[in-house]
Scaffold this motif. Structure first.
Motif, PDB file in Angstrom:
ATOM      1  N   PRO A  81      19.691  27.219  23.778  1.00  0.00           N
ATOM      2  CA  PRO A  81      20.793  26.733  22.935  1.00  0.00           C
ATOM      3  C   PRO A  81      21.759  25.876  23.765  1.00  0.00           C
ATOM      4  O   PRO A  81      21.661  25.837  24.999  1.00  0.00           O
ATOM      5  CB  PRO A  81      21.452  28.030  22.436  1.00  0.00           C
ATOM      6  CG  PRO A  81      20.431  29.101  22.661  1.00  0.00           C
ATOM      7  CD  PRO A  81      19.640  28.685  23.854  1.00  0.00           C
ATOM      8  N   PRO A  82      22.744  25.236  23.125  1.00  0.00           N
ATOM      9  CA  PRO A  82      23.483  24.172  23.827  1.00  0.00           C
ATOM     10  C   PRO A  82      24.760  24.577  24.549  1.00  0.00           C
ATOM     11  O   PRO A  82      25.396  23.723  25.166  1.00  0.00           O
ATOM     12  CB  PRO A  82      23.819  23.209  22.685  1.00  0.00           C
ATOM     13  CG  PRO A  82      24.004  24.107  21.505  1.00  0.00           C
ATOM     14  CD  PRO A  82      23.011  25.231  21.687  1.00  0.00           C
ATOM     15  N   ILE A  83      25.178  25.852  24.507  1.00  0.00           N
ATOM     16  CA  ILE A  83      26.495  26.205  25.044  1.00  0.00           C
ATOM     17  C   ILE A  83      26.644  25.770  26.508  1.00  0.00           C
ATOM     18  O   ILE A  83      27.651  25.167  26.902  1.00  0.00           O
ATOM     19  CB  ILE A  83      26.738  27.722  24.920  1.00  0.00           C
ATOM     20  CG1 ILE A  83      26.951  28.117  23.453  1.00  0.00           C
ATOM     21  CG2 ILE A  83      27.939  28.153  25.757  1.00  0.00           C
ATOM     22  CD1 ILE A  83      28.322  27.833  22.919  1.00  0.00           C
ATOM     23  N   PHE A  84      25.653  26.076  27.335  1.00  0.00           N
ATOM     24  CA  PHE A  84      25.769  25.744  28.753  1.00  0.00           C
ATOM     25  C   PHE A  84      25.792  24.233  28.957  1.00  0.00           C
ATOM     26  O   PHE A  84      26.533  23.720  29.802  1.00  0.00           O
ATOM     27  CB  PHE A  84      24.611  26.368  29.532  1.00  0.00           C
ATOM     28  CG  PHE A  84      24.706  26.170  31.020  1.00  0.00           C
ATOM     29  CD1 PHE A  84      25.674  26.825  31.752  1.00  0.00           C
ATOM     30  CD2 PHE A  84      23.833  25.322  31.695  1.00  0.00           C
ATOM     31  CE1 PHE A  84      25.777  26.643  33.128  1.00  0.00           C
ATOM     32  CE2 PHE A  84      23.917  25.139  33.054  1.00  0.00           C
ATOM     33  CZ  PHE A  84      24.897  25.803  33.781  1.00  0.00           C
ATOM     34  N   MET A  85      24.989  23.504  28.182  1.00  0.00           N
ATOM     35  CA  MET A  85      25.005  22.045  28.295  1.00  0.00           C
ATOM     36  C   MET A  85      26.353  21.480  27.875  1.00  0.00           C
ATOM     37  O   MET A  85      26.866  20.529  28.483  1.00  0.00           O
ATOM     38  CB  MET A  85      23.899  21.428  27.452  1.00  0.00           C
ATOM     39  CG  MET A  85      22.495  21.769  27.899  1.00  0.00           C
ATOM     40  SD  MET A  85      22.007  23.445  27.399  1.00  0.00           S
ATOM     41  CE  MET A  85      20.298  23.185  26.993  1.00  0.00           C
ATOM     42  N   TRP A  86      26.952  22.057  26.838  1.00  0.00           N
ATOM     43  CA  TRP A  86      28.293  21.620  26.430  1.00  0.00           C
ATOM     44  C   TRP A  86      29.293  21.838  27.569  1.00  0.00           C
ATOM     45  O   TRP A  86      30.130  20.977  27.852  1.00  0.00           O
ATOM     46  CB  TRP A  86      28.758  22.394  25.202  1.00  0.00           C
ATOM     47  CG  TRP A  86      28.006  22.069  23.941  1.00  0.00           C
ATOM     48  CD1 TRP A  86      27.181  20.998  23.716  1.00  0.00           C
ATOM     49  CD2 TRP A  86      28.039  22.811  22.716  1.00  0.00           C
ATOM     50  NE1 TRP A  86      26.675  21.035  22.447  1.00  0.00           N
ATOM     51  CE2 TRP A  86      27.187  22.134  21.796  1.00  0.00           C
ATOM     52  CE3 TRP A  86      28.678  23.965  22.299  1.00  0.00           C
ATOM     53  CZ2 TRP A  86      26.974  22.597  20.496  1.00  0.00           C
ATOM     54  CZ3 TRP A  86      28.473  24.421  21.003  1.00  0.00           C
ATOM     55  CH2 TRP A  86      27.629  23.739  20.116  1.00  0.00           C
ATOM     56  N   ALA A  87      29.216  23.020  28.184  1.00  0.00           N
ATOM     57  CA  ALA A  87      30.152  23.332  29.264  1.00  0.00           C
ATOM     58  C   ALA A  87      29.964  22.375  30.441  1.00  0.00           C
ATOM     59  O   ALA A  87      30.948  21.904  31.036  1.00  0.00           O
ATOM     60  CB  ALA A  87      29.952  24.777  29.722  1.00  0.00           C
TER      61      ALA A  87
END
Length: 583
Positions: A81-87
């Motif tokens: 999922p994208p949470i780490f990429m967003w961070a």
């Protein structure tokens, strides 16, 4: 059936000695941790295997504005999922630098985890124990490693620890329904980060048993249902729009992304893993001995104490300890295993050890054991450094393969270990070992980064490639690795990360044949069978990078290679780095 969910005994009294940790102590320890963990940021590029992939995802978000579906060089990336990429994208945007920004989410995740562990230890056991717990977590080997690594696991551990914190605040110091719901929100964020954010829920059976024996505050059925609703609600904030967007899209790649992220990367990855397959004993015998160092050395004393506390039904120990054991069992049941999966056990392990830490430091035999381990490290590093400098063939071949000669660094680490042994002797062996680990991490983040970055990052090789081809020439890379696309200074294409290699080369040959004068191929030299049709006398030798020798071959050298434009997809990778953002 235990009816702990419906029983409401009076809340457990809070002992008078449990007082808040003064803000000054928080500031000093967190500032020390930030300095200790943050040294070296900006000194290196993202290294394989995982770091370049996430940096590539983050940069592509910033360049294309496509934030909802992560992409890897133009291709949807369904593994996480994208949470780490967003961070990471936010960190790179904030700092204006890939080198500075890509490690920031892991650093913040480590500091947040440390703060949660210290705060809970203080509330349960007092100020002194809280400080020792913080130092124990900070000195743990796997914690130090992952705080300095741009993998997804440190941020996931923060959310998992927040989930455990909320549960333990409600169960041991409650009723504290708001903390329970905040913990559930943390678990939802953990699921959106790596899928396993629900791990704190494994402690529910132990919580129920302790509440039934009136050793913990019970959890009402209503609160349990609402908590699960909070978890699902947080997850739905991304999953529902993603599912709608991909389902109503005409792009089959997005439909495949939806099915992969929702099904293959969750249940199938756990139950029928297709890589990282390890035996059932992998964690206790191959990971815990180094990942839990130096706390693992205290297990001969901790296990009897834990057993004694278990017989007394001490909820402050049993709840986090059950979490540690059940997480190990949970991941051991899956055929696919990685050492980093055990990172979330470290905060719970420290909480389970916390009240015993002052007594452990008074154990002479524990210090002798620490001195023995430090002596082993001293011998290993000093011998490897000296023999490598003298040209021992095995070590010389290793240095040539990885293009690194760490002999002076290793020799110095061995000498420092010997010096700490002489200073601490057997009476202070554990303190000497912890001190040496601190020296190791500080040297790793400075000297080690400078030594290894040219070998782990293809920055120099990609600059060499653009100097040969020119900045406007196109470059194809079949069977690509993300670090090369990340460091590209010219337009690049690839042919799908999961596409079969033979199909990728056929598609590459067809692409090169369109305008061979302006197109090149970057390929490892061991792929000589796939490119046997090419005129390799025209290949440029780029040397060794990431333990492989590389060729840069002009498109005109592939005139005799039959291609197939329909064999594989074609993805155009956005030019990710420029001179300003790379520094």
């Amino acid at each position: 059936m235990i009816d702990f969910l419906t029983r409401h005994p009076a809340p457990l009294p809070r002992p008078a000695y449990l007082h808040r940790l003064p803000s000054l102590h928080w500031l000093w320890l967190l500032a020390l941790a930030a300095l200790f963990l943050g040294i070296g940021m900006g000194l290196r590029d993202p290294w394989p295997a995982d770091e370049p992939r996430f940096a590539l995802n983050a940069l592509e978000m910033l360049k294309t504005g496509q934030w909802w579906i992560p992409h890897r060089a133009g291709e949807p990336y369904p593994d996480k999922p994208p949470i780490f990429m967003w961070a990471m994208a936010a960190s790179i945007q904030l700092t204006g630098s890939v080198r500075l920004g890509f490690l920031l989410p892991s650093l913040l995740g480590a500091l947040g985890t440390l703060a949660l562990v210290m705060d809970l230890a203080n509330r349960l056991h007092g100020r002194r124990v809280a400080l020792l717990a913080g130092l124990a977590l900070l000195s743990s080997f796997q914690f130090g490693l992952q705080a300095r690594t741009a993998q997804i696991d440190m941020l996931a551990t923060l959310w998992i620890t927040l989930g455990a914190y909320g549960m333990l605040r409600h169960a041991l110091l409650g009723p504290a329904r708001r903390w329970w719901f905040l913990g559930c929100a943390g678990m939802g964020l953990g699921i959106l980060t790596k899928g396993v954010g629900f791990l704190p829920l494994l402690m529910l059976p132990t919580w129920g048993l302790l509440a039934w024996r009136r050793q913990a505050v019970p959890l009402a059925w209503k609160d349990l249902a609402l908590g699960v609703g909070v978890i699902l609600g947080v997850v739905a904030l991304w999953v529902v729009p993603m599912a709608l967007y991909t389902s109503f899209s005409d792009d089959p790649a997005l439909t495949a992304y939806r099915d992969n992220i929702l099904f293959k990367q969750t249940g199938e990855r756990y139950a029928d893993s297709w890589h990282h397959v390890k035996p059932w004993y992998y964690y206790p015998l191959e990971v815990i001995p180094w990942a839990w160092l130096p706390l693992v050395l205290a297990l001969p004393w901790l296990v009897p104490t834990w057993w004694h506390r278990t017989r007394r039904r001490d909820a402050r120990i049993l709840l986090p300890l059950s979490g540690v054991l059940l997480v190990i069992v949970f991941f051991s049941l899956s055929p696919g295993k990685r050492g980093v999966y055990l990172l979330p056990t470290l905060p719970l392990l420290v909480l389970a050890c916390a009240p015993m830490l002052p007594g452990l430091l008074c154990r002479p035999r524990l210090h002798w054991l620490g001195a023995g381990v430090l002596a082993l490290f001293a011998g290993m590093f000093l011998a490897a450094g000296v023999l490598g400098a003298l040209g021992l063939p095995a070590l010389a071949r290793l240095a040539e393969r990885h293009a690194v000669s760490p002999w002076a660094w290793w020799s110095l680490l061995g000498l420092i270990a010997l010096g700490l042994l002489l200073w601490g002797r057997a009476r202070h062996g554990m303190l000497a070992l912890v001190g040496w680990l601190a020296v190791f991490w500080l040297s790793w983040s400075t000297w080690g980064y400078q030594l290894m970055d040219p070998a782990r990052s293809p920055r120099d090789m990609m600059q060499q490639a653009v100097a040969i081809t020119g900045p406007d020439a196109w470059l194809a890379m079949p069977a690509f690795d993300e670090e090369f696309l990340l460091q590209a200074r010219q337009p690049m294409v690839h042919f799908g990360y999961h596409t079969a290699d033979d199909a990728q080369f056929q598609r590459a040959f067809a692409w090169l044949a369109d305008t061979p004068e302006d197109r090149w191929m970057l390929v490892p030299q061991h792929r000589d069978e796939e490119i046997a049709c090419a005129d390799l006398t025209r290949a440029r030798d780029l040397g060794v990078q990431n333990s492989e020798a590389w060729w840069l071959i002009p498109g005109t050298a592939f005139a005799g290679c039959p291609g197939d434009a329909g064999a594989a997809p074609l993805y155009v990778a956005p030019t990710t780095l420029d001179a300003a953002s790379a520094e």
